[in-house]
Design a protein around this motif. Structure first.
Motif, PDB file in Angstrom:
ATOM      1  N   MET A 293       0.853  -1.170   0.000  1.00 52.95           N
ATOM      2  CA  MET A 293       0.000   0.000   0.000  1.00 52.95           C
ATOM      3  C   MET A 293       0.901   1.236   0.000  1.00 52.95           C
ATOM      4  N   ILE A 294       0.469   2.255  -0.715  1.00 53.76           N
ATOM      5  CA  ILE A 294       1.183   3.527  -0.686  1.00 53.76           C
ATOM      6  C   ILE A 294       0.621   4.340   0.477  1.00 53.76           C
ATOM      7  N   LYS A 295       1.486   4.683   1.427  1.00 51.49           N
ATOM      8  CA  LYS A 295       1.059   5.435   2.612  1.00 51.49           C
ATOM      9  C   LYS A 295       1.240   6.939   2.459  1.00 51.49           C
ATOM     10  N   THR A 296       2.393   7.384   1.910  1.00 51.07           N
ATOM     11  CA  THR A 296       2.644   8.818   1.810  1.00 51.07           C
ATOM     12  C   THR A 296       3.332   9.173   0.498  1.00 51.07           C
ATOM     13  N   PHE A 297       3.087  10.392   0.049  1.00 42.79           N
ATOM     14  CA  PHE A 297       3.708  10.951  -1.143  1.00 42.79           C
ATOM     15  C   PHE A 297       4.520  12.176  -0.757  1.00 42.79           C
ATOM     16  N   ARG A 298       5.612  12.401  -1.442  1.00 37.48           N
ATOM     17  CA  ARG A 298       6.335  13.670  -1.352  1.00 37.48           C
ATOM     18  C   ARG A 298       5.826  14.630  -2.418  1.00 37.48           C
ATOM     19  N   HIS A 299       5.484  14.096  -3.576  1.00 38.39           N
ATOM     20  CA  HIS A 299       5.081  14.893  -4.729  1.00 38.39           C
ATOM     21  C   HIS A 299       3.556  15.000  -4.776  1.00 38.39           C
ATOM     22  N   LYS A 300       3.051  16.195  -4.527  1.00 36.98           N
ATOM     23  CA  LYS A 300       1.596  16.383  -4.449  1.00 36.98           C
ATOM     24  C   LYS A 300       0.901  16.145  -5.787  1.00 36.98           C
ATOM     25  N   GLY A 301       1.558  16.503  -6.889  1.00 37.33           N
ATOM     26  CA  GLY A 301       0.971  16.256  -8.208  1.00 37.33           C
ATOM     27  C   GLY A 301       0.838  14.768  -8.492  1.00 37.33           C
TER      28      GLY A 301
ATOM     29  N   TRP B 213      13.453  11.384 -15.897  1.00 37.46           N
ATOM     30  CA  TRP B 213      12.390  11.341 -14.894  1.00 37.46           C
ATOM     31  C   TRP B 213      12.370  10.005 -14.174  1.00 37.46           C
ATOM     32  N   ARG B 214      12.269  10.081 -12.847  1.00 36.80           N
ATOM     33  CA  ARG B 214      12.258   8.903 -11.990  1.00 36.80           C
ATOM     34  C   ARG B 214      11.115   8.989 -10.983  1.00 36.80           C
ATOM     35  N   MET B 215      10.663   7.832 -10.546  1.00 36.65           N
ATOM     36  CA  MET B 215       9.786   7.755  -9.392  1.00 36.65           C
ATOM     37  C   MET B 215      10.620   7.109  -8.299  1.00 36.65           C
ATOM     38  N   THR B 216      10.702   7.771  -7.142  1.00 36.23           N
ATOM     39  CA  THR B 216      11.477   7.244  -6.029  1.00 36.23           C
ATOM     40  C   THR B 216      10.541   6.948  -4.863  1.00 36.23           C
ATOM     41  N   PHE B 217      10.977   6.034  -4.013  1.00 40.30           N
ATOM     42  CA  PHE B 217      10.136   5.603  -2.889  1.00 40.30           C
ATOM     43  C   PHE B 217      11.005   4.836  -1.907  1.00 40.30           C
ATOM     44  N   MET B 218      10.482   4.646  -0.722  1.00 38.88           N
ATOM     45  CA  MET B 218      11.100   3.732   0.234  1.00 38.88           C
ATOM     46  C   MET B 218       9.988   2.917   0.880  1.00 38.88           C
ATOM     47  N   PHE B 219      10.372   1.890   1.609  1.00 35.44           N
ATOM     48  CA  PHE B 219       9.397   1.041   2.279  1.00 35.44           C
ATOM     49  C   PHE B 219       9.570   1.124   3.782  1.00 35.44           C
ATOM     50  N   GLU B 220       8.452   1.164   4.484  1.00 32.49           N
ATOM     51  CA  GLU B 220       8.385   0.986   5.930  1.00 32.49           C
ATOM     52  C   GLU B 220       7.498  -0.228   6.127  1.00 32.49           C
ATOM     53  N   ALA B 221       8.091  -1.291   6.609  1.00 29.23           N
ATOM     54  CA  ALA B 221       7.417  -2.587   6.690  1.00 29.23           C
ATOM     55  C   ALA B 221       6.969  -2.965   5.277  1.00 29.23           C
ATOM     56  N   GLU B 222       5.681  -3.150   5.034  1.00 29.67           N
ATOM     57  CA  GLU B 222       5.195  -3.531   3.706  1.00 29.67           C
ATOM     58  C   GLU B 222       4.488  -2.382   3.000  1.00 29.67           C
ATOM     59  N   ASP B 223       4.756  -1.146   3.407  1.00 25.97           N
ATOM     60  CA  ASP B 223       4.102   0.026   2.819  1.00 25.97           C
ATOM     61  C   ASP B 223       5.109   0.941   2.145  1.00 25.97           C
ATOM     62  N   ALA B 224       4.753   1.439   0.963  1.00 23.31           N
ATOM     63  CA  ALA B 224       5.576   2.423   0.266  1.00 23.31           C
ATOM     64  C   ALA B 224       5.306   3.794   0.880  1.00 23.31           C
ATOM     65  N   VAL B 225       6.381   4.540   1.106  1.00 22.87           N
ATOM     66  CA  VAL B 225       6.267   5.882   1.685  1.00 22.87           C
ATOM     67  C   VAL B 225       7.178   6.838   0.921  1.00 22.87           C
ATOM     68  N   LEU B 226       6.907   8.121   1.094  1.00 25.76           N
ATOM     69  CA  LEU B 226       7.716   9.181   0.498  1.00 25.76           C
ATOM     70  C   LEU B 226       7.863   9.006  -1.010  1.00 25.76           C
ATOM     71  N   VAL B 227       6.764   8.666  -1.676  1.00 27.17           N
ATOM     72  CA  VAL B 227       6.785   8.450  -3.124  1.00 27.17           C
ATOM     73  C   VAL B 227       6.945   9.803  -3.810  1.00 27.17           C
ATOM     74  N   ASP B 228       7.945   9.892  -4.674  1.00 29.12           N
ATOM     75  CA  ASP B 228       8.290  11.148  -5.325  1.00 29.12           C
ATOM     76  C   ASP B 228       8.426  10.940  -6.827  1.00 29.12           C
ATOM     77  N   TYR B 229       8.308  12.022  -7.566  1.00 27.83           N
ATOM     78  CA  TYR B 229       8.422  12.045  -9.026  1.00 27.83           C
ATOM     79  C   TYR B 229       9.336  13.207  -9.335  1.00 27.83           C
ATOM     80  N   GLN B 230      10.463  12.919  -9.982  1.00 28.22           N
ATOM     81  CA  GLN B 230      11.441  13.994 -10.149  1.00 28.22           C
ATOM     82  C   GLN B 230      12.305  13.817 -11.390  1.00 28.22           C
ATOM     83  N   ASP B 231      12.749  14.946 -11.893  1.00 28.23           N
ATOM     84  CA  ASP B 231      13.745  15.002 -12.954  1.00 28.23           C
ATOM     85  C   ASP B 231      15.076  15.090 -12.232  1.00 28.23           C
ATOM     86  N   TYR B 232      15.876  14.049 -12.283  1.00 28.09           N
ATOM     87  CA  TYR B 232      17.071  14.001 -11.435  1.00 28.09           C
ATOM     88  C   TYR B 232      18.239  14.790 -11.989  1.00 28.09           C
ATOM     89  N   HIS B 233      18.121  15.430 -13.146  1.00 27.91           N
ATOM     90  CA  HIS B 233      19.216  16.273 -13.657  1.00 27.91           C
ATOM     91  C   HIS B 233      18.763  17.702 -13.807  1.00 27.91           C
TER      92      HIS B 233
END
Length: 92
Positions: free
Chosen positions: A1-9, A72-92
């Motif tokens: 499950m996705i719990k949190t996003f960094r990127h509001k869009g 363009w990348r989508m980045t994320f991390m996991f806390e237990a079995e949940d995705a958190v801090l999901v972001d969408y960014q141009d890394y350059h």
């Protein structure tokens, strides 16, 4: 499950389909990636052909990245079995 996003869009796109906060030509791939991430139990679920899943280092240690398109990348991390801090960014 996705719990949190960094990127509001990206969050708005996931919840409502509104493309105002993302690159419109990324919508189809982002939709597939977000749907997969929403059922993922760990980062390995995102290891799909063409997505180039990899772990990040430095100040993003613990985060993972998949390619959306070009720089363009989508980045994320996991806390237990949940995705958190999901972001969408141009890394350059």
């Amino acid at each position: 499950m996705i719990k949190t996003f960094r990127h509001k869009g990206l969050e708005a796109f996931f919840l409502t389909g509104n493309k105002a906060g993302i690159q419109p030509h990324h919508a189809a791939k982002l939709e597939r990636q977000l749907l997969r991430l929403s059922v993922a139990k760990d980062p390995s679920y995102m290891n799909m052909p063409g997505w180039a899943l990899h772990s990040l280092t430095g100040n993003l240690t613990g985060h993972h990245s998949v390619t959306v398109n070009g720089n363009w990348r989508m980045t994320f991390m996991f806390e237990a079995e949940d995705a958190v801090l999901v972001d969408y960014q141009d890394y350059h």
